[in-house]
Design an enzyme around this catalytic site. Structure first.
Site, PDB file in Angstrom:
ATOM      1  N   GLU A   1      -6.111   3.920  -7.413  1.00  0.00           N
ATOM      2  CA  GLU A   1      -7.292   4.438  -6.713  1.00  0.00           C
ATOM      3  C   GLU A   1      -8.366   4.899  -7.684  1.00  0.00           C
ATOM      4  O   GLU A   1      -9.027   4.070  -8.282  1.00  0.00           O
ATOM      5  CB  GLU A   1      -6.929   5.536  -5.722  1.00  0.00           C
TER       6      GLU A   1
ATOM      7  N   SER B   1     -10.361  -0.743   0.837  1.00  0.00           N
ATOM      8  CA  SER B   1     -11.390  -1.784   0.785  1.00  0.00           C
ATOM      9  C   SER B   1     -10.942  -2.975  -0.051  1.00  0.00           C
ATOM     10  O   SER B   1     -11.709  -3.929  -0.215  1.00  0.00           O
ATOM     11  CB  SER B   1     -12.687  -1.224   0.187  1.00  0.00           C
TER      12      SER B   1
ATOM     13  N   THR C   1      -9.140   0.308 -10.063  1.00  0.00           N
ATOM     14  CA  THR C   1      -8.467  -0.871  -9.529  1.00  0.00           C
ATOM     15  C   THR C   1      -8.521  -2.052 -10.502  1.00  0.00           C
ATOM     16  O   THR C   1      -9.206  -2.026 -11.512  1.00  0.00           O
ATOM     17  CB  THR C   1      -9.071  -1.231  -8.146  1.00  0.00           C
TER      18      THR C   1
ATOM     19  N   ARG D   1       0.829  -1.192   0.000  1.00  0.00           N
ATOM     20  CA  ARG D   1       0.000   0.000   0.000  1.00  0.00           C
ATOM     21  C   ARG D   1       0.871   1.252   0.000  1.00  0.00           C
ATOM     22  O   ARG D   1       1.945   1.283   0.615  1.00  0.00           O
ATOM     23  CB  ARG D   1      -0.884  -0.011   1.253  1.00  0.00           C
TER      24      ARG D   1
ATOM     25  N   THR E   1      -3.956  -1.110  -7.638  1.00  0.00           N
ATOM     26  CA  THR E   1      -4.745   0.087  -7.918  1.00  0.00           C
ATOM     27  C   THR E   1      -3.902   1.351  -8.043  1.00  0.00           C
ATOM     28  O   THR E   1      -2.773   1.412  -7.539  1.00  0.00           O
ATOM     29  CB  THR E   1      -5.774   0.306  -6.785  1.00  0.00           C
TER      30      THR E   1
ATOM     31  N   GLY F   1     -13.593  -2.100  -7.540  1.00  0.00           N
ATOM     32  CA  GLY F   1     -14.936  -1.611  -7.244  1.00  0.00           C
ATOM     33  C   GLY F   1     -15.028  -0.617  -6.109  1.00  0.00           C
ATOM     34  O   GLY F   1     -16.115  -0.414  -5.567  1.00  0.00           O
ATOM     35  N   GLY F   2     -13.908   0.016  -5.695  1.00  0.00           N
ATOM     36  CA  GLY F   2     -13.990   0.954  -4.586  1.00  0.00           C
ATOM     37  C   GLY F   2     -14.463   0.267  -3.327  1.00  0.00           C
ATOM     38  O   GLY F   2     -14.165  -0.902  -3.083  1.00  0.00           O
TER      39      GLY F   2
ATOM     40  N   GLU G   1      -3.879   7.957  -4.007  1.00  0.00           N
ATOM     41  CA  GLU G   1      -4.257   7.101  -2.884  1.00  0.00           C
ATOM     42  C   GLU G   1      -4.468   7.857  -1.580  1.00  0.00           C
ATOM     43  O   GLU G   1      -5.220   7.397  -0.703  1.00  0.00           O
ATOM     44  CB  GLU G   1      -3.174   6.039  -2.678  1.00  0.00           C
TER      45      GLU G   1
END
Length: 603
Positions: A442, A489, A422, A133, A440, A509-510, A460
């Site tokens: 974002e 998520s 993503t 991340r 991703t 898909g957020g 992000e």
């Protein structure tokens, strides 16, 4: 169980334009204008892709005995298949897939973004996860996304430009996974993406459509504008697109590893791009890039229907929120109720709402804030939460619960936005290793900043809360802090039984990722759906009270029954990108979401 699935049209063509001469090395801002290629590889030239597309249209999984890869673009899936066919591992194949995705699907993931990886090691019989991340720069402050009066910025005012860019994690994650579990030479794994960047690739329908919808934002910065809007015109479907800057970046990484990205000229260009973003510069520094590290974390697992549902823990909220939802549902007879029953969705929807309430209050980067991870998945806590579903109507209000934990502190309710983009990669190799990775930048096209190295930078940091405290004055756990990783998520998942994988899946898909993945798991374990059916299943998602139902599908038929139960309903597009591999009696069965361009290939 027979379910009337919708089947969106899936094109039976894909293009790999290979006739163009190699481009001279140049920056992305000098990219060659697209042209129509004459030599196009079609499904006739790739039996594996032809088979995958035919299965997808028929609603059937692709089957294989030895290995399987599912990714969001046929070119990327082919690159991974090439590696697996040659005896590479799932980690090797991921590197090839990710570098091609960053070229042909730049709106979704790439070198300028981050990822979470869940890995099953067949030799050890163990699961672990790698956290790639993005991190907040050291110069970031809690008020990063507030105006001079202390009010939160509008979302896209924060997103577009350098302010939203976190330290990318994907290149270091690729290298770390390869170091731990790879067998093929590192440089070989970057070769397909390098060749495609130099020779050109065919702009896919999805990329062309998304560029056309985002012209204003893509046009704000010169490098991004010249690449996606050459001559002021959005990229056209089927046109030949070269990216010599990206090829140069990959060549540098082939020779110097991820250090070539995080130090030296590429790093300098990233920082200059962030600081030079007119109207909205950022604070990312060279020291942030040089200091970036991937973190190994234990998986978060919860028992459900004699399986263990395992995924990524904090800073992702994915596995915890899915685990809470499924834990609350363990005592409910979803199999007997069935997919088409509104009562199934009342239970699923309100269980999800309860989990999302806990997500908003408690979940964040545990390297910076305490969190009741064990308490949220405690059997006693889940049983008490499940009692709230004993009625027959929608819950009027939903609040975070009070799980047991050692460091209780009063946290504020977070309302940060996480919009969909993503990509997801699922791989099982011939050694028996399994990889699930969600990756991703974002928002679609991230910050809209493109480097001279031919890749987009993420936005992000806007996954953090824009506020530091809620209306009651309580500190928000997911507030911005230097070095902190924003809550996500993303939910790369491996479902285990008796210590071995049975299902490898994930999706873009957020914040709806959580609903898409848990629905697929329920479809597989409760409703006897196969790997392709769970990717195509009509979506029903409830996060905060409103039930989102997928338009044009049988999900929309449940609108009136759900409204009668007390829900507000929104019938809308719900564009997932689920990629799943089921392992059943020695056979691998792959499914790719018909809503997108991905395919499953296996042998």
């Amino acid at each position: 169980m027979a379910i009337p699935f919708f089947r969106p049209l899936v094109s039976l063509t894909f293009g790999v334009l290979v006739s163009a001469p190699l481009a001279q090395a140049q920056t992305a801002t000098d990219a060659v204008a697209p042209e129509t290629g004459s030599a196009v590889l079609t499904e006739a030239d790739s039996p594996a892709v032809a088979k995958a597309l035919a299965a997808k249209v028929a609603g059937e999984p692709v089957e294989s005995k030895h290995w399987m890869v599912v990714a969001a673009n046929p070119l990327a899936t082919e690159a991974g298949a090439k590696v697996l066919r040659a005896g590479g591992t799932a980690a090797d194949a991921m590197v090839a897939v990710q570098t091609v995705l960053g070229l042909v699907e730049p709106q979704s993931s790439g070198l300028g973004g981050g990822a979470f990886l869940v890995w099953y090691d067949a030799a050890k019989g163990e699961l672990t996860t790698l956290d790639g991340r993005e991190t907040a720069p050291k110069a970031a402050r809690p008020t990063l996304f507030q105006d001079e009066s202390g009010q939160p910025l509008k979302f896209y005012d924060a997103v577009v430009g350098g302010r939203s860019v976190g330290t990318p994690g994907t290149p270091r994650l690729m290298e770390e996974a390869h170091r731990r579990w790879g067998k093929a030479p590192w440089s070989d794994l970057l070769a397909d993406a390098t060749r495609l960047a130099e020779e050109g690739f065919s702009v896919s329908p999805r990329l062309a459509a998304l560029v056309a919808k985002d012209v204003e934002r893509l046009g704000r910065f010169p490098g991004t504008r010249s690449y996606f809007l050459p001559g002021g015109t959005p990229l056209a479907e089927g046109s030949l697109l070269k990216n010599p800057g990206y090829a140069a970046t990959l060549k540098a990484m082939a020779a110097g590893g991820a250090d070539a990205f995080y130090k030296g000229l590429i790093a300098q260009d990233i920082v200059q791009t962030v600081h030079g973003a007119e109207g909205n510069p950022g604070v990312l520094a060279l020291e942030d890039l040089a200091a970036y590290r991937v973190v190994e974390r234990p998986p978060v697992c919860l028992a459900y229907r004699e399986h263990d549902i395992c995924g990524m823990g904090p800073p992702s909220s994915g596995a915890l929120t899915i685990g809470e939802t499924l834990g609350v549902l363990r005592g409910k007879d979803l199999a007997g109720l069935g997919f088409a029953n509104a009562e199934s969705w009342r239970l699923i929807g309100d269980a999800s709402r309860l989990a999302f309430a806990d997500r908003g209050r408690y979940m964040a980067d545990t390297d910076f804030v305490p969190m009741p991870t064990k308490g949220l998945l405690d059997d006693g806590y889940l049983v008490e939460r499940a009692k709230l579903l004993d009625g027959s109507k929608a819950l009027e209000t939903v609040q975070a619960g009070s799980p047991t934990w050692d460091h209780a502190w009063l946290t504020g309710q977070d309302e940060s936005i996480e919009l969909p983009s993503t990509s997801h990669i699922s791989i099982v190799d011939s050694w028996g290793n399994a990889l699930s990775m969600t990756t991703t930048v974002e928002n679609g096209f991230g910050s809209r900043l493109m480097t001279k190295g031919g890749f987009l930078l993420n936005n992000e940091l806007t996954d953090f809360s824009f506020r530091t405290h809620d209306d009651a004055g309580n500190l928000i756990a997911n507030a911005v802090e230097p070095g902190k990783r924003p809550r996500s998520s993303m939910a790369p998942t491996i479902v285990m039984k008796d210590g071995k994988p049975t299902l490898v899946l994930g999706t873009p898909g957020g914040s709806r990722i959580i609903g898409f993945v848990q629905q697929a798991i329920i479809g597989y374990l409760d409703w006897d759906m196969n790997a392709q059916q769970i990717t195509a299943m009509p979506h029903l998602v409830n996060r905060f009270g409103t039930f989102d139902l997928e338009e044009g599908t049988p999900a929309a038929d449940l609108a009136k029954p759900l409204e009668a139960m007390g829900y507000k309903v929104s019938v809308r597009d719900l564009n997932s990108g689920l990629h799943a591999i089921a392992l059943e009696d020695g056979v691998l069965k792959g499914g790719a979401d018909p809503r997108r361009e991905g395919v499953a290939i296996g042998e």
